[in-house]
Design an enzyme around this catalytic site. Sequence first.
Site, PDB file in Angstrom:
ATOM      1  N   ASN A  65       0.874  -1.179   0.000  1.00 45.51           N
ATOM      2  CA  ASN A  65       0.000   0.000   0.000  1.00 45.51           C
ATOM      3  C   ASN A  65       0.909   1.226   0.000  1.00 45.51           C
ATOM      4  O   ASN A  65       1.500   1.555   1.022  1.00 45.51           O
ATOM      5  CB  ASN A  65      -0.891  -0.042   1.249  1.00 45.51           C
ATOM      6  CG  ASN A  65      -1.739   1.210   1.390  1.00 45.51           C
ATOM      7  OD1 ASN A  65      -1.786   2.051   0.496  1.00 45.51           O
ATOM      8  ND2 ASN A  65      -2.429   1.337   2.528  1.00 45.51           N
ATOM      9  N   LYS A 112       0.138   4.246  -0.240  1.00 46.45           N
ATOM     10  CA  LYS A 112      -0.486   5.423   0.389  1.00 46.45           C
ATOM     11  C   LYS A 112      -0.263   6.675  -0.478  1.00 46.45           C
ATOM     12  O   LYS A 112      -0.184   6.556  -1.694  1.00 46.45           O
ATOM     13  CB  LYS A 112       0.024   5.589   1.824  1.00 46.45           C
ATOM     14  CG  LYS A 112      -0.153   4.291   2.642  1.00 46.45           C
ATOM     15  CD  LYS A 112       0.057   4.457   4.118  1.00 46.45           C
ATOM     16  CE  LYS A 112      -0.132   3.115   4.821  1.00 46.45           C
ATOM     17  NZ  LYS A 112      -0.012   3.193   6.263  1.00 46.45           N
ATOM     18  N   GLY A 125       2.855   2.317  10.856  1.00 42.94           N
ATOM     19  CA  GLY A 125       3.804   3.420  10.683  1.00 42.94           C
ATOM     20  C   GLY A 125       4.522   3.824  11.957  1.00 42.94           C
ATOM     21  O   GLY A 125       5.160   4.864  12.006  1.00 42.94           O
ATOM     22  N   SER A 163       3.864  -2.051  10.350  1.00 39.75           N
ATOM     23  CA  SER A 163       5.314  -2.095  10.530  1.00 39.75           C
ATOM     24  C   SER A 163       5.937  -3.431  10.135  1.00 39.75           C
ATOM     25  O   SER A 163       6.891  -3.892  10.772  1.00 39.75           O
ATOM     26  CB  SER A 163       5.685  -1.715  11.976  1.00 39.75           C
ATOM     27  OG  SER A 163       5.245  -0.393  12.262  1.00 39.75           O
TER      28      SER A 163
HETATM   29  P1  13P Z   1       3.245   0.450   7.697  1.00 38.44           P
HETATM   30  O1  13P Z   1       3.753  -0.845   7.076  1.00 38.44           O
HETATM   31  O2  13P Z   1       3.943   1.653   7.197  1.00 38.44           O
HETATM   32  O3  13P Z   1       3.178   0.338   9.183  1.00 38.44           O
HETATM   33  O4  13P Z   1       1.726   0.604   7.188  1.00 38.44           O
HETATM   34  C1  13P Z   1       0.855  -0.471   7.277  1.00 38.44           C
HETATM   35  C2  13P Z   1      -0.367  -0.149   6.516  1.00 38.44           C
HETATM   36  O5  13P Z   1      -1.118   0.726   6.905  1.00 38.44           O
HETATM   37  C3  13P Z   1      -0.626  -0.877   5.270  1.00 38.44           C
HETATM   38  O6  13P Z   1      -1.910  -0.638   4.792  1.00 38.44           O
END
Ligand code: 13P
Length: 252
Positions: free
Chosen positions: A9, A11, A174, A214
């Site tokens: 993802n 984002k 995150g 994470s």
């Molecule tokens: P992180 O891997 O950055 O913690 O994000 C996880 C997430 O929200 C995937 O959709």
Amino acid sequence: MRKKFVAGNWKMNKTIAGSITLASELVRKIGSHEPPCTVAIAPTFIALDSVREVIKKSPIKLAAQNCHFEDDGAFTGEISASMLKAVGCEYVILGHSERRQYFGETNEIINKKVKKVLSEGLSVILCVGETLNERESGITEKVVEAQVRGALNGISESQMQHITIAYEPVWAIGTGKTATPEQAEAVHLFIRNLIGSLYSDSVAERLLIQYGGSVKGSNAKELFQMPNIDGALVGGASLKVDEFYQIIQSTI
Ligand code: 13P
């Protein structure tokens, strides 16, 4: 045996040019070999078309990060499931905690989106997960159950083959604080049993449940060794080709 599923993802990261570079690096890294798991990447909406071109001869599948529940019309700034299908998406991530937290998405809205995405013949990655406060109050299972029941309201047993659930504890997203394999496994088992009671044992047995929060190259293997963790939904580490590739290889 369930085939594991790793999805990236991205984002709100990367321009179109940056997305093309990242996808090209991943295609090169994977090469012509079939990866050990299903692999999907979810760039931003505006990069979907370009990334589709980059990955079209590779085993990597295209995913979107969200969509609207209507087909078309006066919904400024929104994108419909049929548009995502037309651009080549196979999956849509729905109910991400960032959508719930910052954009007010409720279980009812997510349920409408799930229905629309499935009606277009696309598959859903449905995100669920509790906040730190909810975990500390001992209501993790209650919250996750309400999210699963709410999002899947009216979804039939046969439609369930197009649903993947991603368990993403909000406190692990995150933050660098991964759930321990045991913490994640406990919730994954709870979700599988819940699906068993809502549908059937065979639907529960087939369901893919990804863990998200994470996930990195260095912790993926121990998570994937748990019996009910069928892959990962990866945020930050999916923006780094070597990390993401290591996560993919950890499914072996
Ligand atoms: P992180 O891997 O950055 O913690 O994000 C996880 C997430 O929200 C995937 O959709």
